[in-house]
Design a protein around this motif. Structure first.
Motif, PDB file in Angstrom:
ATOM      1  N   PRO A 126      26.007  14.764 -69.150  1.00 12.36           N
ATOM      2  CA  PRO A 126      26.636  15.057 -67.852  1.00 12.36           C
ATOM      3  C   PRO A 126      26.405  13.948 -66.828  1.00 12.36           C
ATOM      4  O   PRO A 126      27.347  13.535 -66.138  1.00 12.36           O
ATOM      5  CB  PRO A 126      25.968  16.371 -67.423  1.00 12.36           C
ATOM      6  N   SER A 127      25.189  13.444 -66.723  1.00 12.58           N
ATOM      7  CA  SER A 127      24.927  12.398 -65.722  1.00 12.58           C
ATOM      8  C   SER A 127      25.657  11.094 -66.075  1.00 12.58           C
ATOM      9  O   SER A 127      26.106  10.372 -65.177  1.00 12.58           O
ATOM     10  CB  SER A 127      23.429  12.160 -65.545  1.00 12.58           C
ATOM     11  N   GLN A 128      25.794  10.783 -67.350  1.00  8.49           N
ATOM     12  CA  GLN A 128      26.554   9.590 -67.736  1.00  8.49           C
ATOM     13  C   GLN A 128      28.029   9.741 -67.360  1.00  8.49           C
ATOM     14  O   GLN A 128      28.665   8.792 -66.915  1.00  8.49           O
ATOM     15  CB  GLN A 128      26.422   9.330 -69.237  1.00  8.49           C
ATOM     16  N   LEU A 129      28.573  10.939 -67.534  1.00  8.24           N
ATOM     17  CA  LEU A 129      29.974  11.182 -67.168  1.00  8.24           C
ATOM     18  C   LEU A 129      30.168  11.099 -65.650  1.00  8.24           C
ATOM     19  O   LEU A 129      31.186  10.591 -65.184  1.00  8.24           O
ATOM     20  CB  LEU A 129      30.446  12.533 -67.702  1.00  8.24           C
ATOM     21  N   VAL A 130      29.199  11.597 -64.904  1.00  6.88           N
ATOM     22  CA  VAL A 130      29.257  11.457 -63.449  1.00  6.88           C
ATOM     23  C   VAL A 130      29.303   9.968 -63.094  1.00  6.88           C
ATOM     24  O   VAL A 130      30.112   9.540 -62.266  1.00  6.88           O
ATOM     25  CB  VAL A 130      28.062  12.162 -62.758  1.00  6.88           C
ATOM     26  N   ASN A 131      28.467   9.166 -63.750  1.00  2.74           N
ATOM     27  CA  ASN A 131      28.456   7.721 -63.493  1.00  2.74           C
ATOM     28  C   ASN A 131      29.799   7.077 -63.832  1.00  2.74           C
ATOM     29  O   ASN A 131      30.256   6.182 -63.118  1.00  2.74           O
ATOM     30  CB  ASN A 131      27.327   7.042 -64.268  1.00  2.74           C
ATOM     31  N   VAL A 132      30.429   7.514 -64.920  1.00  2.00           N
ATOM     32  CA  VAL A 132      31.742   6.976 -65.301  1.00  2.00           C
ATOM     33  C   VAL A 132      32.756   7.237 -64.186  1.00  2.00           C
ATOM     34  O   VAL A 132      33.513   6.351 -63.798  1.00  2.00           O
ATOM     35  CB  VAL A 132      32.238   7.590 -66.636  1.00  2.00           C
ATOM     36  N   THR A 133      32.756   8.451 -63.657  1.00  2.00           N
ATOM     37  CA  THR A 133      33.747   8.789 -62.618  1.00  2.00           C
ATOM     38  C   THR A 133      33.394   8.188 -61.259  1.00  2.00           C
ATOM     39  O   THR A 133      34.236   8.164 -60.371  1.00  2.00           O
ATOM     40  CB  THR A 133      33.915  10.321 -62.474  1.00  2.00           C
ATOM     41  N   HIS A 134      32.165   7.683 -61.116  1.00  2.00           N
ATOM     42  CA  HIS A 134      31.721   7.057 -59.867  1.00  2.00           C
ATOM     43  C   HIS A 134      31.829   5.539 -59.880  1.00  2.00           C
ATOM     44  O   HIS A 134      31.459   4.892 -58.903  1.00  2.00           O
ATOM     45  CB  HIS A 134      30.249   7.403 -59.598  1.00  2.00           C
ATOM     46  N   GLU A 135      32.291   4.967 -60.971  1.00  2.00           N
ATOM     47  CA  GLU A 135      32.322   3.507 -61.073  1.00  2.00           C
ATOM     48  C   GLU A 135      33.068   2.879 -59.900  1.00  2.00           C
ATOM     49  O   GLU A 135      34.022   3.457 -59.370  1.00  2.00           O
ATOM     50  CB  GLU A 135      32.987   3.087 -62.388  1.00  2.00           C
ATOM     51  N   LYS A 136      32.625   1.707 -59.534  1.00  2.00           N
ATOM     52  CA  LYS A 136      33.287   0.966 -58.461  1.00  2.00           C
ATOM     53  C   LYS A 136      34.756   0.747 -58.852  1.00  2.00           C
ATOM     54  O   LYS A 136      35.061   0.338 -59.960  1.00  2.00           O
ATOM     55  CB  LYS A 136      32.591  -0.379 -58.264  1.00  2.00           C
ATOM     56  N   GLY A 137      35.647   1.086 -57.937  1.00  2.00           N
ATOM     57  CA  GLY A 137      37.071   0.930 -58.188  1.00  2.00           C
ATOM     58  C   GLY A 137      37.718   2.139 -58.840  1.00  2.00           C
ATOM     59  O   GLY A 137      38.928   2.160 -59.044  1.00  2.00           O
ATOM     60  N   SER A 138      36.910   3.163 -59.177  1.00  2.00           N
ATOM     61  CA  SER A 138      37.479   4.385 -59.748  1.00  2.00           C
ATOM     62  C   SER A 138      38.284   5.106 -58.676  1.00  2.00           C
ATOM     63  O   SER A 138      38.142   4.852 -57.479  1.00  2.00           O
ATOM     64  CB  SER A 138      36.372   5.301 -60.277  1.00  2.00           C
ATOM     65  N   LEU A 139      39.108   6.023 -59.085  1.00  2.00           N
ATOM     66  CA  LEU A 139      39.918   6.772 -58.127  1.00  2.00           C
ATOM     67  C   LEU A 139      39.026   7.551 -57.161  1.00  2.00           C
ATOM     68  O   LEU A 139      39.315   7.632 -55.963  1.00  2.00           O
ATOM     69  CB  LEU A 139      40.881   7.708 -58.860  1.00  2.00           C
TER      70      LEU A 139
END
Length: 195
Positions: A126-139
């Motif tokens: 779950p925390s890795q997925l949160v990081n994916v959606t928080h990446e710089k430039g993400s929507l």
């Protein structure tokens, strides 16, 4: 109730069931993020999301409120999934399907896309997925910046992520999105008329 839930409740519920059966052990946060990543991937690929859920900018990334409220057993999807509270680490809510998966609402293309997303992201915590959606430039990140959202002062907003930002430079995908959106609104009106 968002457009996706009002028109696509069965499809979204079955997508959740598919994810839960495909992945085995799924935490609540994982399901929320996998649904988002499936829609984001579909938008980028062909301009049309799978679910039409309305994702909001929340502290831990994009969240469709209907999927968040599963944790309180007050969701339109309660007939599709059940939850179990455990005491393992930070992720306390495990989800399980209540029904068998029904693929009748999905095209082969959609199933292939869903499988690709689950292959790429399904093993992430779950925390890795949160990081994916928080990446710089993400929507999510672009929305946070655009609206000046300070998540040290709030954890939830009513600000929707605008998927068209992902395809604004692709006229064909944008046209497909607008046509599909119009069809969804038409379907919603038909359902209201015949309810």
């Amino acid at each position: 109730m968002c457009l996706g839930t009002s028109v696509n409740k069965e499809k979204i519920g079955n997508l959740m069931v598919y994810i839960l059966k495909h992945q085995g052990i799924v935490f609540h946060t994982q399901l929320i993020k996998l649904l988002y990543l499936i829609d984001e991937t579909a938008i980028k690929a062909n301009g049309i999301p799978i679910t039409w859920l309305d994702y909001k900018a929340w502290q831990f990334g994009p969240v469709a409120p209907e999927t968040y409220y599963i944790k309180y057993k007050k969701s339109v999807f309660d007939s599709f999934i059940s939850l179990y509270e455990n005491n393992i680490g930070e992720n306390k809510l495990l989800l399980f399907p209540k029904v068998d998966f029904d693929d009748s609402e999905f095209s082969d293309y959609e199933m292939d896309l869903i499988d690709e997303v689950l292959k790429e992201y399904g093993t992430k915590s779950p925390s890795q997925l949160v990081n994916v959606t928080h990446e710089k430039g993400s929507l999510w990140d672009l929305t946070r910046i655009q609206y000046g959202i300070d998540f040290t002062k709030t954890t939830k907003t009513d600000i929707s992520l605008d998927f068209t930002r992902l395809i604004e430079n692709d006229k064909l995908k944008l046209m497909k999105y607008r046509e599909a959106e119009e069809n969804m609104y038409f379907s919603k009106e038909l359902q209201k008329h015949y309810s």
